[in-house]
Design a protein around this motif. Structure first.
Motif, PDB file in Angstrom:
ATOM      1  N   ARG A 154      39.267  54.546  35.124  1.00 30.42           N
ATOM      2  CA  ARG A 154      39.345  56.005  35.182  1.00 30.42           C
ATOM      3  C   ARG A 154      40.759  56.502  34.892  1.00 30.42           C
ATOM      4  NH1 ARG A 154      37.129  56.510  39.788  1.00 30.42           N
ATOM      5  NH2 ARG A 154      39.011  56.757  41.056  1.00 30.42           N
ATOM      6  N   LEU A 155      41.756  55.693  35.248  1.00 27.61           N
ATOM      7  CA  LEU A 155      43.145  56.056  34.997  1.00 27.61           C
ATOM      8  C   LEU A 155      43.600  55.701  33.582  1.00 27.61           C
ATOM      9  CD1 LEU A 155      44.703  54.947  38.408  1.00 27.61           C
ATOM     10  CD2 LEU A 155      44.316  57.293  37.614  1.00 27.61           C
ATOM     11  N   GLY A 156      42.685  55.148  32.792  1.00 23.07           N
ATOM     12  CA  GLY A 156      42.975  54.914  31.383  1.00 23.07           C
ATOM     13  C   GLY A 156      43.394  53.510  31.014  1.00 23.07           C
ATOM     14  N   ALA A 157      43.256  52.563  31.942  1.00 24.35           N
ATOM     15  CA  ALA A 157      43.679  51.194  31.654  1.00 24.35           C
ATOM     16  C   ALA A 157      42.853  50.578  30.533  1.00 24.35           C
ATOM     17  CB  ALA A 157      43.575  50.341  32.901  1.00 24.35           C
ATOM     18  N   GLU A 158      43.535  49.903  29.627  1.00 24.23           N
ATOM     19  CA  GLU A 158      42.881  49.158  28.550  1.00 24.23           C
ATOM     20  C   GLU A 158      42.923  47.655  28.809  1.00 24.23           C
ATOM     21  OE1 GLU A 158      44.191  51.178  24.582  1.00 24.23           O
ATOM     22  OE2 GLU A 158      45.700  51.614  26.132  1.00 24.23           O
ATOM     23  N   ILE A 159      43.858  47.246  29.654  1.00 27.81           N
ATOM     24  CA  ILE A 159      44.024  45.840  30.014  1.00 27.81           C
ATOM     25  C   ILE A 159      44.127  45.746  31.529  1.00 27.81           C
ATOM     26  CG2 ILE A 159      45.506  43.800  29.841  1.00 27.81           C
ATOM     27  CD1 ILE A 159      46.372  44.796  27.087  1.00 27.81           C
ATOM     28  N   TYR A 160      43.408  44.809  32.104  1.00 28.41           N
ATOM     29  CA  TYR A 160      43.350  44.622  33.560  1.00 28.41           C
ATOM     30  C   TYR A 160      43.865  43.221  33.840  1.00 28.41           C
ATOM     31  CZ  TYR A 160      40.991  44.988  38.204  1.00 28.41           C
ATOM     32  OH  TYR A 160      40.684  45.064  39.541  1.00 28.41           O
ATOM     33  N   VAL A 161      44.951  43.126  34.596  1.00 26.76           N
ATOM     34  CA  VAL A 161      45.582  41.841  34.864  1.00 26.76           C
ATOM     35  C   VAL A 161      45.426  41.503  36.342  1.00 26.76           C
ATOM     36  CG1 VAL A 161      47.709  40.510  34.834  1.00 26.76           C
ATOM     37  CG2 VAL A 161      47.249  42.152  33.007  1.00 26.76           C
ATOM     38  N   ALA A 162      44.664  40.456  36.633  1.00 26.58           N
ATOM     39  CA  ALA A 162      44.436  40.017  38.009  1.00 26.58           C
ATOM     40  C   ALA A 162      45.375  38.854  38.320  1.00 26.58           C
ATOM     41  CB  ALA A 162      42.985  39.593  38.200  1.00 26.58           C
ATOM     42  N   SER A 163      46.279  39.103  39.254  1.00 27.73           N
ATOM     43  CA  SER A 163      47.235  38.097  39.720  1.00 27.73           C
ATOM     44  C   SER A 163      46.681  37.539  41.023  1.00 27.73           C
ATOM     45  CB  SER A 163      48.599  38.771  39.936  1.00 27.73           C
ATOM     46  OG  SER A 163      49.515  37.909  40.567  1.00 27.73           O
ATOM     47  N   VAL A 164      46.308  36.252  41.039  1.00 25.71           N
ATOM     48  CA  VAL A 164      45.523  35.741  42.160  1.00 25.71           C
ATOM     49  C   VAL A 164      46.062  34.412  42.682  1.00 25.71           C
ATOM     50  CG1 VAL A 164      43.497  36.831  41.102  1.00 25.71           C
ATOM     51  CG2 VAL A 164      43.821  34.365  40.845  1.00 25.71           C
ATOM     52  N   ALA A 165      45.590  34.066  43.881  1.00 23.83           N
ATOM     53  CA  ALA A 165      45.748  32.719  44.452  1.00 23.83           C
ATOM     54  C   ALA A 165      44.383  32.379  45.026  1.00 23.83           C
ATOM     55  CB  ALA A 165      46.828  32.697  45.528  1.00 23.83           C
ATOM     56  N   LYS A 166      43.569  31.687  44.235  1.00 23.06           N
ATOM     57  CA  LYS A 166      42.163  31.499  44.594  1.00 23.06           C
ATOM     58  C   LYS A 166      41.766  30.020  44.644  1.00 23.06           C
ATOM     59  CE  LYS A 166      40.224  35.909  43.003  1.00 23.06           C
ATOM     60  NZ  LYS A 166      39.934  36.382  44.369  1.00 23.06           N
ATOM     61  N   SER A 167      40.957  29.710  45.634  1.00 19.48           N
ATOM     62  CA  SER A 167      40.336  28.388  45.758  1.00 19.48           C
ATOM     63  C   SER A 167      39.181  28.274  44.771  1.00 19.48           C
ATOM     64  CB  SER A 167      39.798  28.214  47.178  1.00 19.48           C
ATOM     65  OG  SER A 167      38.747  29.155  47.403  1.00 19.48           O
TER      66      SER A 167
END
Length: 242
Positions: A154-167
């Protein structure tokens, strides 16, 4: 634009060692003429909630100055993870370095219940522009909550970057979730995960990128440090393990 994510093995609580590791990855990104590189959740300290009070710092920490110099010299946007002090408490944050611009900090808005004893929530979404693309950062747990990506779109993002620490369990969920939001919102989605032990679990790597149609463009394994570089114009992907 060439955007990259790093898959790292952080040294528990050792900021100096982890900063040097980040420099190696930024140099690798520069060698491929990348425009941006993003690191896993709390990459500078390792994901260690129990050490957060000891390790938390300020956005302007001079130990991070070299990243602004790297950004300016090589026209490289850098997003790294570190706990940041706020008036209300410690936040899980991404400090973002952009060429010729002041540092920008995004703090995780939605915490997992296990994090409540150590951290407080951020209060706003950051959207910034690199290579004429609007980028929305997300940090781990919140990236799997539907409302977060919806708001970013909704804010206009074209790229979504998920910074994670996942099992492995978290990665299994992520590998099902991210293609769906990429397709739904026509957003390129990148995930940067670490490997090795964090807190009380083992991070499972599998850093990945999905194009804006929801198709998997590239993915690393669950054992190696490495980098993924995605060209948003051509769809080309470079995968390199270290």
């Amino acid at each position: 634009m060439k955007i990259s994510v790093a898959q790292t093995r952080p040294v528990k609580g050792d900021i100096a060692a982890n900063i040097e590791m980040h420099k190696k990855f930024t140099a690798l990104a520069v060698s491929y003429q990348a425009d941006a590189i993003f690191f896993p959740e709390l990459s500078v300290t390792g994901y260690e909630p129990g050490l957060s009070e000891e390790l938390a710092t300020e956005q302007g920490d001079s130990r991070l100055d070299d990243f602004q110099n790297i950004s300016n010299t090589h026209q490289l946007t850098i997003g790294l993870g570190i706990p940041i002090k706020s008036e209300k408490g410690i936040q899980i944050s991404m400090v973002i370095f952009q060429p010729g611009k002041p540092r920008l900090t995004y703090s995780k808005q939605q915490l997992h219940e296990d994090e409540f004893p150590y951290f407080v929530c951020g209060n706003s979404q950051v959207i910034f522009t690199t290579g004429n693309k609007k980028i929305a950062p997300a940090i781990c747990y919140e990236s799997l909550q539907p409302g977060h990506s919806e708001n970013a779109s909704r804010l206009g993002a074209e790229i979504y970057v998920a910074s994670v620490a996942k099992s492995q369990k978290g990665i299994d969920k992520a590998l099902l979730h991210f293609p769906g939001i990429a397709k739904k919102y026509a957003m390129t989605v990148l995930m940067s995960n670490c490997i090795g032990y964090c807190d009380n679990f083992e991070s499972y790597g599998n850093s990945a990128v999905w194009d804006n149609k929801g198709l998997l463009a590239g993915r690393l394994d669950n054992k190696s440090e490495g980098i993924l570089i995605y060209d948003t114009e051509t769809g080309e992907v470079i995968e390199e393990t270290i």
